[in-house]
Design an enzyme around this catalytic site. Structure first.
Site, PDB file in Angstrom:
ATOM      1  N   GLU A 159       2.328  11.420  -1.503  1.00 47.90           N
ATOM      2  CA  GLU A 159       1.783  10.863  -0.416  1.00 47.90           C
ATOM      3  C   GLU A 159       0.510  11.629  -0.291  1.00 47.90           C
ATOM      4  OE1 GLU A 159       5.385   8.561   1.915  1.00 47.90           O
ATOM      5  OE2 GLU A 159       4.650  10.568   2.969  1.00 47.90           O
ATOM      6  N   GLU A 338      10.247   5.853  -2.246  1.00 46.95           N
ATOM      7  CA  GLU A 338      10.801   6.057  -0.911  1.00 46.95           C
ATOM      8  C   GLU A 338      10.908   4.762  -0.124  1.00 46.95           C
ATOM      9  OE1 GLU A 338       9.216   9.340   1.506  1.00 46.95           O
ATOM     10  OE2 GLU A 338       8.961  10.547  -0.413  1.00 46.95           O
TER      11      GLU A 338
END
Length: 424
Positions: A159, A338
């Site tokens: 991320e 995720e």
């Protein structure tokens, strides 16, 4: 109605990040940040889940559910506590962790950077420093060579858009806590270069491995008055990093909710004024984004269901982000690295999994190359500035005793993994 059948070889897993579960990560920027006077962190990580010592029993728990993959991270701050000095004892530790994963019959998926930096890197400017990408690549090379042929899947940077937005624009209470657009832009450039260099390092050290960054992506739903803001934010927090992933073997997609953006009249007026000048846009954007981040479900319908994180309950949002990756990088393999929910109601977690998987199956049915689903998180853990109040785990962890409790959701996902089928 027939069950939804997933392809052979589909990865079924759960994920952790070192700082969130290992404990006592004392050489990292996050450890210092949690301890700083006036810190925005609700808790200190402390011993976390003590996963550093309990990894064998934890891995056995995951394998016992029926999952096939464990995504975990190597901690840069442990491996390189001093510039240019690699700790052999820590490289040996992560080799043992990886051996335990393999011995349990799981596929290891290793993340090389999951939010934390060695304190010495942070003190030099973190991702704003021009030499950080090269130093990160040097660390990646050391880890991949140490793990050798044990690992076939590497997540390079987790991320990067959240790292830049959360720490360098001050949106999520991450270190280093800068709040200006200039720092944000420097960090974006550094992280994008870090993606490219880390990919090259992995492929040089182990050409057979599959490597790619993992991206926080939102199913954006702006109204007409918010479109300019969303376009700007998506460009700076998603697109620049997807472009940097052009050479990656796969794209990791991480989506928790949809974001309906409905700006109030004063904010729309400010934004409209700022759009007339890039300089004004740079000045106006940080406070607007920080205000939006405080209430992520502010644009949701009245009475919408929300999670402990304040997100709108929207498990199907992951399908929109998968489709967007397929448009930006057509033909590239995609792994949902995720997807999960913070909740005390495990039945709600099961619902989130089932609805999310059904939506993901729809993208596979349409021919998109989705290769796996990795749930966040394997364990209740330290949720960064939000502390220990956010319970994402398939496995519960008692904060007093650290006793593990395998939740029904873990066994539910494991049963789907064993059969490759989602009952509908």
């Amino acid at each position: 109605m027939a069950d939804l059948v997933f392809p052979p070889g589909f990865l079924w897993g759960a994920a952790t990040a070192a700082h969130q579960v290992e404990g006592e990560n004392t050489n990292s920027d996050w450890w210092e940040w949690e301890s700083r006077p006036g810190t925005p962190c609700a808790d200190r990580s402390g011993v976390a889940c003590d996963h550093y010592r309990r990894y064998r029993e934890d891995i056995a728990l995951l394998a016992g559910t029926g999952l096939t993959t464990y995504r975990y991270s190597v901690e840069w701050a442990r491996v390189e506590p001093v510039d240019g000095s690699f700790a052999q004892v820590e490289l040996d530790h992560y080799r043992r962790v990886t051996d335990a994963v393999l011995e349990a019959g799981l596929t290891p998926m290793v993340t090389l950077h999951h939010f934390t930096l060695p304190l010495w890197v942070a003190e030099r400017g973190g991702w704003m420093a021009p030499d950080t990408p090269a130093r990160f690549a040097r660390y990646c090379d050391a880890v991949v060579r140490a793990l050798g042929d044990r690992v076939d899947w590497y997540c390079t940077i987790n991320e990067p858009g959240v790292v830049a937005l959360g720490g360098y624009l001050g949106v999520f209470g991450f270190p280093p806590g800068t709040t200006d657009a200039g720092s944000w832009e420097k960090a974006i450039a550094g992280l994008a270069e870090g993606q490219r260099r880390s990919l090259a390092a992995v492929k040089t050290a182990r050409p057979e491995a599959r490597a790619g960054a993992t991206h926080s992506m939102q199913a954006w739903e702006p109204d007409a008055g918010s479109r300019a803001l969303v376009d700007h934010l998506r460009r700076q927090s998603e697109d620049v990093f997807l472009e940097a992933a052009a050479g990656d073997d796969f794209v990791g997609v991480q989506t928790y909710t949809r974001v309906q953006v409905r700006l109030g009249r004063p904010t729309r007026a400010l934004l409209g004024f700022a759009l007339r000048s890039p300089r004004l846009m740079r000045a106006a954007m940080p406070p607007i984004l920080r205000r939006q981040a405080k209430d992520p479900a502010s644009g949701a319908p009245k009475g919408a269901r929300v999670t402990q994180m304040g997100y709108e309950f929207a498990p199907e949002a992951v399908a929109a982000t998968i489709r967007r990756v397929a448009e930006v990088l057509p033909g590239r393999d995609i792994v949902v690295t995720e997807h999960g929910i913070a909740t005390d109601d495990d039945a709600e977690r099961i619902e989130f999994i089932d609805r999310g998987l059904s939506a993901i199956h729809g993208t596979i049915r349409d021919g998109l190359p989705v290769r796996g689903y990795v749930h966040w998180s394997a364990f209740d853990n330290f949720e960064w500035a939000r502390g220990y109040g956010m319970r994402f785990g398939l496995v519960g962890v008692d904060r007093t005793t650290l006793e593990r409790t395998v939740r029904p959701s873990a066994r539910h996902l494991g049963a789907i993994a064993r059969s490759g089928r989602l009952p509908v």
